[in-house]
Design a protein around this motif. Structure first.
Motif, PDB file in Angstrom:
ATOM      1  N   ASP A  32      37.054  32.982  39.529  1.00 22.83           N
ATOM      2  CA  ASP A  32      38.233  33.683  38.992  1.00 22.83           C
ATOM      3  C   ASP A  32      39.112  32.726  38.201  1.00 22.83           C
ATOM      4  N   ARG A  33      39.287  31.540  38.736  1.00 22.58           N
ATOM      5  CA  ARG A  33      40.090  30.520  38.054  1.00 22.58           C
ATOM      6  C   ARG A  33      39.447  30.175  36.705  1.00 22.58           C
ATOM      7  N   ASP A  41      40.086  32.864  34.216  1.00 22.66           N
ATOM      8  CA  ASP A  41      41.478  32.850  33.759  1.00 22.66           C
ATOM      9  C   ASP A  41      41.763  31.741  32.757  1.00 22.66           C
TER      10      ASP A  41
END
Length: 187
Positions: free
Chosen positions: A33-34, A37
């Motif tokens: 997810d990081r 992003d």
């Protein structure tokens, strides 16, 4: 590469980690997810970053633990069973300054010969950033807190404890470079 590699990486990582190592799977999802992003500033390599983030800890899967050194075991799985993209395999093999831990384990030559470090410093740094700013449970943290958590979990005198203390200055420098690159991006 695109969405297809990201979907494939998720399927492979989930199959290996979800049921056997649920906390490692939570960390993996947080790192991915990081990467999703922050990776946009990498342009065409953003999908490669997400795939590497998703697969970076796959070598912890019990069935893969041939050497007990997860970057090497995971990279070998990706190369030998999945015939994965060479850059992806090299990112997984060398994530978070794995060569330093390989040295502690007597596997430095093996890792460096089979999987040379990728010559894309910002991509390598961004994978370090994603992994080292994500807790074992998949939440965000600082690199300093993550290093402290690793030392606490494994112990000062362990192979991992010695490695992470040696790698900490490099990890912090990688995080700083990525944070500077992110700050320079137009909003």
């Amino acid at each position: 590469m695109g969405d297809r590699i990201e979907e494939w990486a998720t399927e492979v990582a989930e199959a290996e980690l979800h049921s056997t190592l649920p906390r490692r799977w939570a960390h993996t999802q947080g790192v991915a997810d990081r990467a999703f992003d922050v990776g946009r500033f990498l342009g065409q390599d953003a999908d490669l970053l997400v795939a590497a983030a998703t697969l970076h800890d796959i070598g912890y899967a019990p069935r893969l633990a041939a050497t007990g050194f997860h970057p090497l075991d995971g990279a070998r799985l990706l190369r030998d069973e999945h015939r994965a993209d060479q850059r992806l395999v090299r990112l997984v093999a060398n994530h978070s300054f794995a060569l330093l831990e390989a040295e502690e384990r007597g596997l430095q030559e093996e890792l460096a010969t089979e999987f040379p470090l990728l010559d894309q410093p910002l991509l390598v740094d961004t994978l370090v950033y994603c992994a080292m700013t994500t807790t074992p449970d998949g939440d965000r943290t600082t690199a300093q807190d993550r290093v402290a958590e690793i030392v606490s979990r494994y112990g000062d005198g362990s192979v991992v404890g010695r490695f992470i203390r040696r790698a900490a200055p490099e990890i912090f420098a990688s995080v700083e470079r990525v944070e500077a690159a992110l700050a320079a991006q137009p909003r």
